[in-house]
Design a protein around this motif. Sequence first.
Motif, PDB file in Angstrom:
ATOM      1  N   LEU A 115       0.866  -1.171   0.000  1.00 13.56           N
ATOM      2  CA  LEU A 115       0.000   0.000   0.000  1.00 13.56           C
ATOM      3  C   LEU A 115       0.906   1.224   0.000  1.00 13.56           C
ATOM      4  CD1 LEU A 115      -2.677  -0.924   2.717  1.00 13.56           C
ATOM      5  CD2 LEU A 115      -2.977  -0.967   0.243  1.00 13.56           C
ATOM      6  N   PRO A 116       0.446   2.334  -0.543  1.00 10.50           N
ATOM      7  CA  PRO A 116       1.274   3.545  -0.522  1.00 10.50           C
ATOM      8  C   PRO A 116       1.692   3.893   0.904  1.00 10.50           C
ATOM      9  CG  PRO A 116      -0.624   3.829  -1.953  1.00 10.50           C
ATOM     10  CD  PRO A 116      -0.837   2.536  -1.237  1.00 10.50           C
ATOM     11  N   ALA A 117       2.979   4.146   1.094  1.00  6.49           N
ATOM     12  CA  ALA A 117       3.489   4.422   2.439  1.00  6.49           C
ATOM     13  C   ALA A 117       2.808   5.632   3.057  1.00  6.49           C
ATOM     14  CB  ALA A 117       5.000   4.640   2.379  1.00  6.49           C
ATOM     15  N   THR A 118       2.517   6.635   2.243  1.00  7.27           N
ATOM     16  CA  THR A 118       1.868   7.839   2.775  1.00  7.27           C
ATOM     17  C   THR A 118       0.457   7.528   3.266  1.00  7.27           C
ATOM     18  OG1 THR A 118       1.174   8.394   0.508  1.00  7.27           O
ATOM     19  CG2 THR A 118       3.200   9.424   1.347  1.00  7.27           C
ATOM     20  N   LEU A 119      -0.225   6.623   2.572  1.00  3.71           N
ATOM     21  CA  LEU A 119      -1.575   6.228   2.984  1.00  3.71           C
ATOM     22  C   LEU A 119      -1.536   5.502   4.323  1.00  3.71           C
ATOM     23  CD1 LEU A 119      -4.623   5.731   2.432  1.00  3.71           C
ATOM     24  CD2 LEU A 119      -3.940   3.667   1.195  1.00  3.71           C
ATOM     25  N   VAL A 120      -0.607   4.563   4.451  1.00  5.28           N
ATOM     26  CA  VAL A 120      -0.500   3.790   5.685  1.00  5.28           C
ATOM     27  C   VAL A 120      -0.128   4.694   6.854  1.00  5.28           C
ATOM     28  CG1 VAL A 120       0.770   1.944   6.845  1.00  5.28           C
ATOM     29  CG2 VAL A 120       0.082   1.673   4.454  1.00  5.28           C
ATOM     30  N   GLU A 121       0.823   5.601   6.629  1.00  7.21           N
ATOM     31  CA  GLU A 121       1.252   6.509   7.693  1.00  7.21           C
ATOM     32  C   GLU A 121       0.094   7.393   8.158  1.00  7.21           C
ATOM     33  OE1 GLU A 121       4.627   9.995   8.510  1.00  7.21           O
ATOM     34  OE2 GLU A 121       4.492   8.984   6.564  1.00  7.21           O
ATOM     35  N   ARG A 122      -0.644   7.931   7.205  1.00  4.17           N
ATOM     36  CA  ARG A 122      -1.779   8.786   7.555  1.00  4.17           C
ATOM     37  C   ARG A 122      -2.851   8.001   8.310  1.00  4.17           C
ATOM     38  NH1 ARG A 122      -6.390  11.132   3.591  1.00  4.17           N
ATOM     39  NH2 ARG A 122      -7.428  12.518   5.082  1.00  4.17           N
ATOM     40  N   ALA A 123      -3.084   6.768   7.876  1.00  5.48           N
ATOM     41  CA  ALA A 123      -4.109   5.942   8.513  1.00  5.48           C
ATOM     42  C   ALA A 123      -3.739   5.625   9.958  1.00  5.48           C
ATOM     43  CB  ALA A 123      -4.307   4.656   7.718  1.00  5.48           C
ATOM     44  N   TYR A 124      -2.474   5.273  10.194  1.00  2.00           N
ATOM     45  CA  TYR A 124      -2.056   4.951  11.558  1.00  2.00           C
ATOM     46  C   TYR A 124      -2.098   6.192  12.458  1.00  2.00           C
ATOM     47  CZ  TYR A 124      -0.678   0.072  11.018  1.00  2.00           C
ATOM     48  OH  TYR A 124      -0.698  -1.291  10.840  1.00  2.00           O
ATOM     49  N   GLU A 125      -1.718   7.335  11.923  1.00  2.00           N
ATOM     50  CA  GLU A 125      -1.773   8.569  12.709  1.00  2.00           C
ATOM     51  C   GLU A 125      -3.214   8.901  13.093  1.00  2.00           C
ATOM     52  OE1 GLU A 125       0.104  11.581  10.417  1.00  2.00           O
ATOM     53  OE2 GLU A 125       2.157  10.921  10.877  1.00  2.00           O
ATOM     54  N   MET A 126      -4.118   8.753  12.136  1.00  2.00           N
ATOM     55  CA  MET A 126      -5.519   9.048  12.410  1.00  2.00           C
ATOM     56  C   MET A 126      -6.095   8.059  13.418  1.00  2.00           C
ATOM     57  SD  MET A 126      -8.654   9.482   9.703  1.00  2.00           S
ATOM     58  CE  MET A 126      -7.745  10.792   8.877  1.00  2.00           C
ATOM     59  N   ARG A 127      -5.765   6.790  13.250  1.00  2.00           N
ATOM     60  CA  ARG A 127      -6.236   5.762  14.188  1.00  2.00           C
ATOM     61  C   ARG A 127      -5.778   6.086  15.603  1.00  2.00           C
ATOM     62  NH1 ARG A 127      -3.740   1.348  16.443  1.00  2.00           N
ATOM     63  NH2 ARG A 127      -5.022  -0.524  16.872  1.00  2.00           N
ATOM     64  N   ALA A 128      -4.490   6.424  15.767  1.00  2.00           N
ATOM     65  CA  ALA A 128      -3.949   6.719  17.094  1.00  2.00           C
ATOM     66  C   ALA A 128      -4.640   7.929  17.713  1.00  2.00           C
ATOM     67  CB  ALA A 128      -2.442   6.958  16.996  1.00  2.00           C
ATOM     68  N   ARG A 129      -4.848   8.962  16.915  1.00  2.00           N
ATOM     69  CA  ARG A 129      -5.477  10.186  17.427  1.00  2.00           C
ATOM     70  C   ARG A 129      -6.925   9.929  17.845  1.00  2.00           C
ATOM     71  NH1 ARG A 129      -4.353  13.145  13.428  1.00  2.00           N
ATOM     72  NH2 ARG A 129      -6.283  12.999  12.249  1.00  2.00           N
ATOM     73  N   MET A 130      -7.641   9.193  17.034  1.00  2.00           N
ATOM     74  CA  MET A 130      -9.051   8.933  17.331  1.00  2.00           C
ATOM     75  C   MET A 130      -9.201   8.034  18.560  1.00  2.00           C
ATOM     76  SD  MET A 130     -10.552   8.451  13.454  1.00  2.00           S
ATOM     77  CE  MET A 130     -12.296   8.438  13.917  1.00  2.00           C
ATOM     78  N   LEU A 131      -8.361   7.013  18.665  1.00  2.00           N
ATOM     79  CA  LEU A 131      -8.450   6.130  19.825  1.00  2.00           C
ATOM     80  C   LEU A 131      -8.074   6.868  21.105  1.00  2.00           C
ATOM     81  CD1 LEU A 131      -7.043   2.706  18.519  1.00  2.00           C
ATOM     82  CD2 LEU A 131      -9.404   3.525  18.606  1.00  2.00           C
ATOM     83  N   LYS A 132      -7.081   7.748  21.018  1.00  2.00           N
ATOM     84  CA  LYS A 132      -6.691   8.528  22.191  1.00  2.00           C
ATOM     85  C   LYS A 132      -7.846   9.418  22.649  1.00  2.00           C
ATOM     86  CE  LYS A 132      -2.551  10.146  22.246  1.00  2.00           C
ATOM     87  NZ  LYS A 132      -1.333  10.964  21.971  1.00  2.00           N
ATOM     88  N   THR A 133      -8.514  10.038  21.703  1.00  2.00           N
ATOM     89  CA  THR A 133      -9.656  10.898  22.035  1.00  2.00           C
ATOM     90  C   THR A 133     -10.767  10.093  22.701  1.00  2.00           C
ATOM     91  OG1 THR A 133      -9.164  12.322  20.139  1.00  2.00           O
ATOM     92  CG2 THR A 133     -11.376  12.478  21.084  1.00  2.00           C
ATOM     93  N   LEU A 134     -11.090   8.967  22.110  1.00  2.00           N
ATOM     94  CA  LEU A 134     -12.169   8.136  22.641  1.00  2.00           C
ATOM     95  C   LEU A 134     -11.824   7.580  24.021  1.00  2.00           C
ATOM     96  CD1 LEU A 134     -12.977   6.290  19.306  1.00  2.00           C
ATOM     97  CD2 LEU A 134     -14.572   7.773  20.539  1.00  2.00           C
TER      98      LEU A 134
END
Length: 290
Positions: A115-134
Amino acid sequence: MPKPKNPNKSGTPAVEPTQLHIAEAAFQRVKPALDAIPLAGLDTPRLDLQAAAVQAIGVAQTLAAPQLRQRIAAIAAAGALDAALIDGLESVAWATWFARHKLLLTSATHSGAALPATLVERAYEMRARMLKTLEYHLDGDAEATAQLAHLRAGSGHLDLANDLSGAADMYRKHRDAIQDDKRNFRSEDEQDASALAEQILRLLGATSTPEQMLWKGYQARAAKLLFRHYDEAVRIGRFLFYYDDPEGRFPNLYTATRATHASPRPDKKPDAGPVKPEPAPVEPPVAGIA
């Protein structure tokens, strides 16, 4: 008879060899019926199919009790029930579990597809931020905490996509509790997470192997057959236990699998399964696959 254990988040099923042999044998018996189901327009239900299969096995074993079988046979003789659907439920449930098991195994080896590295990096960053918020705002919510533990346990690209979808769902459900967070909450994350999850799944799906496509097809067919058999079992089960918590003993598969996910996976005992009927006040069910 032992029930199949649900897989962990990585897709590697925790299953004893004897269970796997039972499941594979059931799949081979049911395979002609599965092959007869057209794939065109067939969709897999959005629920944990292995948890649904475990639930169905529990119901099948409950209805296999000798005293209940006598009553079921009498009702079927009157033309008010398709006994073949009850008789075949356990085998169909094991076959469904096996089809999902095979798809998970093939997908686990393929989930590292490029998968495009930029896509994976963005997805993991978003996942971490959302889980931290929740996690910060829902610490006192037992159900939400269990769901977050399930999301945290993921690994690989397939789980990443599923985790983003799950986080987006939780953002929608708990928006009032999290929207005033000035540090991590971003209003666009809910929509962006869903879009990223869809993009990841689309890219992975575009490179599906023939074996993956084979088991995706069998999974969809098995799910259709499972619902057909299980719905008949629920109908007769609720009739037989009409005055004894019929819906609790014989829930629909969506309700049963939601109950399964209320507990975090890391704490799940090896033999834990979804909500199943309480033991019926009759003799124990006959061992063996229906």
